[in-house]
Design an enzyme around this catalytic site. Sequence first.
Site, short mmCIF file in Angstrom:
data_model
loop_
_atom_site.label_atom_id
_atom_site.label_comp_id
_atom_site.label_asym_id
_atom_site.label_seq_id
_atom_site.Cartn_x
_atom_site.Cartn_y
_atom_site.Cartn_z
CB CYS A 1 25.10 30.15 -19.35
SG CYS A 1 26.33 30.90 -20.37
NE ARG B 1 22.30 33.32 -27.36
CZ ARG B 1 23.11 33.09 -26.33
NH1 ARG B 1 23.95 32.11 -26.36
NH2 ARG B 1 23.07 33.87 -25.28
P1 RVP Z 1 19.00 32.43 -16.05
O1 RVP Z 1 17.95 33.43 -15.71
O2 RVP Z 1 20.04 32.30 -14.98
O3 RVP Z 1 18.42 31.10 -16.42
O4 RVP Z 1 19.81 32.99 -17.31
C1 RVP Z 1 19.18 33.34 -18.51
C2 RVP Z 1 20.20 33.97 -19.42
O5 RVP Z 1 21.22 33.03 -19.75
C3 RVP Z 1 19.68 34.45 -20.74
O6 RVP Z 1 19.00 35.67 -20.67
C4 RVP Z 1 20.95 34.54 -21.57
O7 RVP Z 1 21.68 35.72 -21.34
C5 RVP Z 1 21.77 33.40 -21.02
N1 RVP Z 1 21.75 32.23 -21.89
C6 RVP Z 1 20.74 31.78 -22.67
N2 RVP Z 1 21.17 30.67 -23.29
C7 RVP Z 1 22.42 30.48 -22.87
C8 RVP Z 1 23.32 29.43 -23.27
O8 RVP Z 1 22.92 28.47 -23.90
N3 RVP Z 1 24.58 29.54 -22.89
N4 RVP Z 1 22.76 31.44 -22.00
#
Ligand code: RVP
Length: 495
Positions: A319, A418
């Site tokens: 993210c 989203r």
């Molecule tokens: P991680 O477990 O740290 O990989 O994080 C997963 C989370 O990141 C998802 O549950 C969602 O809240 C968030 N996410 C998913 N896509 C993106 C993005 O493209 N920014 N962020």
Amino acid sequence: MAKYLNETSRTFSEFLLIPGLTTKDCVPPKVSLKTPLTKYAKGQTPDIELNVPFVSAIMQSVSNDGMAIALAKNGGVSFVFGSQTIQDQAEMIRKVKNHKSGFVISTANLTQEHTLRDVIALKAKTGHSTIAITDDGTAEGKLLGIVTSRDYRVGTDSHDKKVKEFMTPFSKLVTAQLGCTLKEANDLIWEHKLNSLPVIDEEARFRFFVFRKDYDNHKDNPYELTDKQKKLVVGAGINTRDYKERVPALVEAGADILCIDSSDGFSEWQRDTLQYIKQEFGDKVKVGAGNVVDKEGFLYLVESGADFIKVGVGGGSICITRETKGIGRGQATALIEVAEARDKYFEETGIYVPICSDGGIAQDYHMVLALAMGADFLMMGRYFARFDESPTRKLLVNGNYVKEYWGEGSNRARNWERYDMGDTDGLKFEEGVDSYVPYAGTLKDNLAITLGKIKSTMCSCGTLSIKELKDNARITLVSSVSIVEGGAHDVIVKE
Ligand code: RVP
């Protein structure tokens, strides 16, 4: 003038747990990881509880039907990604709800007019050595026989030989009737010394195989999470745009729980979505909302009707929301504030609304810290993306096996729904990346190790349940110097 919060946004790596007294009763096999998934009133039990405190992220690269089946078998829940057509998402939900542990829909089927050559090719393609022979060559045709590798000799038999000449015909097969229990099927398997047992309906149409090895696996899943009909529990992601069409289709398909998927959920669009669902379906349909990072966001979504609240903006491994939009909060800081708000709300109203820490779990020990800080359960993407069961390709990169993992806000996912901002045009910038994660093997094997670590830490803290951990944990902030002290240091580590 803007309000300046006198705080430092903190992450999990900045904290440690202080051990408590470990009594002799406090041993890992006695630790319960049961935790509420949906809100409940004081003195009552939640409608849905998890057997392990994990849910898989609402992402194309993480949660499809295969992941949902694997995770529910191991005590958690997947939220099948919503960035696909309503029909495709509903179909995935149906597949999970129709999955009967131990009852396998055959993907290797032929007719009796096929040849040994076809059998060999199908085995190579699917990896399955037990092939159902039906009148039309489909998994639902009339069962005419089965072929296993015991029925032919590759080096000796002619590859032009017809299946009908060497299959075990229906008249010689032991079969079970549709509706039998797994125990009954297994008894037949043992009684007749079979490796596989075809299950047929009253018209002798083929429905499932039960394999001896699967029954053993099934017995190995003590945490399996099922609904009242003994079907696996599954969740689904939704958005604030097409919910009037998507929600009824998902409910019809059998989704047990929904969750609005958005990087910033403190919005009137989420309120409208929650209110619509509760007005249309009452309390029958459970729905989580988020994400939020403070007390105000939590209370807003709770008062709008959410059954659980997701916490976290910008902490996910893929993210880049914080870099792109300049919004977010350290995951630990956000979680601690929202957990306090949840406890206060419970004291005042008698309603407990579970919170989910979403994103940013980079180490197994972060999980137990998140639970100690007040999370009821954790949503993870990167963790699950590494396993065989995730929907993405496994590749060999620079001599190491990796799996692909991309964000829902990446150009690859193209999940612009989203953004809770109505049908605004132009919101088509990336807030996620496309990446690889190290391949780690099966979900079951990895989960066993992770849960072992969590239980061991809980015992070190003198606690046998997540509630006890939340109530009794003592958490300390660490300095950057003491983080160095926590790893191997001042030694030459052997290769
Ligand atoms: P991680 O477990 O740290 O990989 O994080 C997963 C989370 O990141 C998802 O549950 C969602 O809240 C968030 N996410 C998913 N896509 C993106 C993005 O493209 N920014 N962020």
